[in-house]
Write an enzyme that holds these catalytic residues in place. Structure first.
Site, short mmCIF file in Angstrom:
data_model
loop_
_atom_site.label_atom_id
_atom_site.label_comp_id
_atom_site.label_asym_id
_atom_site.label_seq_id
_atom_site.Cartn_x
_atom_site.Cartn_y
_atom_site.Cartn_z
N LYS A 42 167.19 16.70 65.73
CA LYS A 42 166.23 15.72 65.23
C LYS A 42 166.17 15.81 63.70
CE LYS A 42 163.14 16.25 69.22
NZ LYS A 42 163.55 17.57 69.73
N GLU A 98 173.74 16.16 58.30
CA GLU A 98 172.83 17.23 58.72
C GLU A 98 171.73 17.42 57.69
OE1 GLU A 98 172.83 20.11 62.03
OE2 GLU A 98 171.63 18.79 60.85
N ASP A 99 170.62 18.01 58.13
CA ASP A 99 169.55 18.31 57.18
C ASP A 99 169.82 19.63 56.48
OD1 ASP A 99 167.08 19.46 59.64
OD2 ASP A 99 169.26 19.68 59.53
N ASP A 102 172.61 26.56 57.64
CA ASP A 102 172.01 27.89 57.48
C ASP A 102 173.06 28.92 57.90
OD1 ASP A 102 168.69 29.14 58.15
OD2 ASP A 102 170.55 30.27 57.93
N PHE A 151 162.40 29.94 54.67
CA PHE A 151 162.31 28.99 55.77
C PHE A 151 161.55 27.76 55.27
CE2 PHE A 151 163.32 28.25 60.12
CZ PHE A 151 162.43 27.26 60.51
N ASP A 158 161.78 21.22 60.69
CA ASP A 158 160.57 21.61 61.43
C ASP A 158 160.47 23.12 61.59
OD1 ASP A 158 162.78 21.94 63.36
OD2 ASP A 158 161.19 22.23 64.85
N ARG A 164 157.80 17.93 60.38
CA ARG A 164 158.95 17.07 60.04
C ARG A 164 158.55 15.88 59.16
NH1 ARG A 164 163.33 18.51 63.40
NH2 ARG A 164 162.77 19.24 65.48
O1 PRP Z 1 173.37 26.41 60.35
P1 PRP Z 1 172.47 26.74 61.55
O2 PRP Z 1 171.94 28.16 61.49
O3 PRP Z 1 173.10 26.39 62.84
O4 PRP Z 1 171.12 25.89 61.39
C1 PRP Z 1 171.15 24.56 61.08
C2 PRP Z 1 170.63 23.71 62.24
O5 PRP Z 1 169.37 24.18 62.78
C3 PRP Z 1 168.39 23.14 62.74
O6 PRP Z 1 168.41 22.34 63.90
P2 PRP Z 1 167.67 22.80 65.27
O7 PRP Z 1 168.73 23.40 66.13
O8 PRP Z 1 166.48 23.63 64.89
O9 PRP Z 1 167.21 21.45 65.91
P3 PRP Z 1 166.40 20.26 65.18
O10 PRP Z 1 167.41 19.59 64.23
O11 PRP Z 1 165.98 19.36 66.30
O12 PRP Z 1 165.27 20.88 64.42
C4 PRP Z 1 168.85 22.25 61.60
O13 PRP Z 1 168.38 20.92 61.75
C5 PRP Z 1 170.36 22.30 61.73
O14 PRP Z 1 170.81 21.37 62.68
O1 7HP Z 2 164.84 26.71 56.73
C1 7HP Z 2 164.93 26.06 57.90
N1 7HP Z 2 163.94 25.23 58.29
C2 7HP Z 2 164.01 24.56 59.47
N2 7HP Z 2 165.04 24.67 60.31
C3 7HP Z 2 166.05 25.50 59.94
C4 7HP Z 2 167.24 25.85 60.58
N3 7HP Z 2 167.91 26.71 59.79
N4 7HP Z 2 167.17 26.95 58.67
C5 7HP Z 2 166.04 26.22 58.75
MG MG Z 3 169.10 20.26 63.45
#
Ligand code: PRP
Ligand code: 7HP
Ligand code: MG
Length: 187
Positions: A42, A98-99, A102, A151, A158, A164
């Site tokens: 999301k 992507e947002d 990490d 974070f 979120d 969000r």
């Molecule tokens: O590089 P990583 O450690 O994999 O983290 C990055 C991912 O984690 C979060 O998504 P999440 O899985 O929390 O789902 P969301 O987008 O619905 O919040 C974020 O939006 C990225 O998609």
């Molecule tokens: O800083 C952050 N805030 C929200 N979601 C994620 C996932 N990876 N890192 C995050």
């Molecule tokens: Mg995500």
């Protein structure tokens, strides 16, 4: 809600400026082509909505949902597809939006998975990048902001499904998540 926040990391107007820059760069790179933009639900939805409206090329949209964080502030490391694309991407120019990157686990899985489907090209755009947390290397082609190991929430990001809708990107107070889980640097 703002009592849960340490401070603003990136303010709304700075986000908007950077999104316009990314839109212009992507439009230049894909001039004369049609782009399928794949948003990762999301978290990427808000960034994607703003970004695609800064593109001056033909665009189609599709979405995927994968899950790795759930109700936590730490990646589970296991990436599952919760919702797949509706489009066949064979022969298309595809841009994953992507947002945040990490650990890199989500994007690494997505890139591998989509490459098996035969796109003409596949590139990655992320609004935020936390290089210090990487567990697996991922090549990012368009990168909004490199941020420290904090974070963050807001602008689509979120914690446990909350925040969000906030217009800035803010650092969440540790006590918001430290009380609920055993996270690194929660001692
Ligand atoms: O590089 P990583 O450690 O994999 O983290 C990055 C991912 O984690 C979060 O998504 P999440 O899985 O929390 O789902 P969301 O987008 O619905 O919040 C974020 O939006 C990225 O998609
Ligand atoms: O800083 C952050 N805030 C929200 N979601 C994620 C996932 N990876 N890192 C995050
Ligand atoms: Mg995500």
């Amino acid at each position: 809600m703002y009592e849960d926040m340490e401070r603003v990391l990136i303010a709304e107007d700075e986000i908007a400026r950077r999104v316009r820059e990314l839109g212009a760069e992507i439009s230049r790179d894909y001039a004369g082509k049609e782009l399928l933009v794949v948003g990762i639900l999301k978290g990427a939805v808000i960034f994607m909505a703003d970004l695609v409206r800064c593109l001056n090329i033909p665009v189609r949209l599709d979405f995927m949902a994968v899950s790795s964080y759930g109700a936590s502030s730490e990646s589970s490391g296991v990436v599952r597809i919760l919702k797949d694309l509706e489009q066949n991407i064979e022969g298309l120019d595809v841009l994953i939006v992507e947002d945040i990157v990490d650990t890199g686990l989500t994007l690494n899985y997505l890139r591998e998975n989509l490459l098996t489907r035969g796109p003409a090209s596949l590139k990655i755009c992320t609004l935020l990048d936390k290089p210090s947390r990487r567990k697996v290397n991922v090549q990012v082609d368009y990168n909004g902001f490199v941020i420290p190991d904090e974070f963050v929430v807001g602008y689509g990001l979120d914690y446990d499904g909350r925040y969000r809708h906030l217009r800035d990107i803010l650092i969440l107070k540790r006590q918001v998540y430290c009380g609920k889980e055993q996270r690194e640097n929660c001692t």
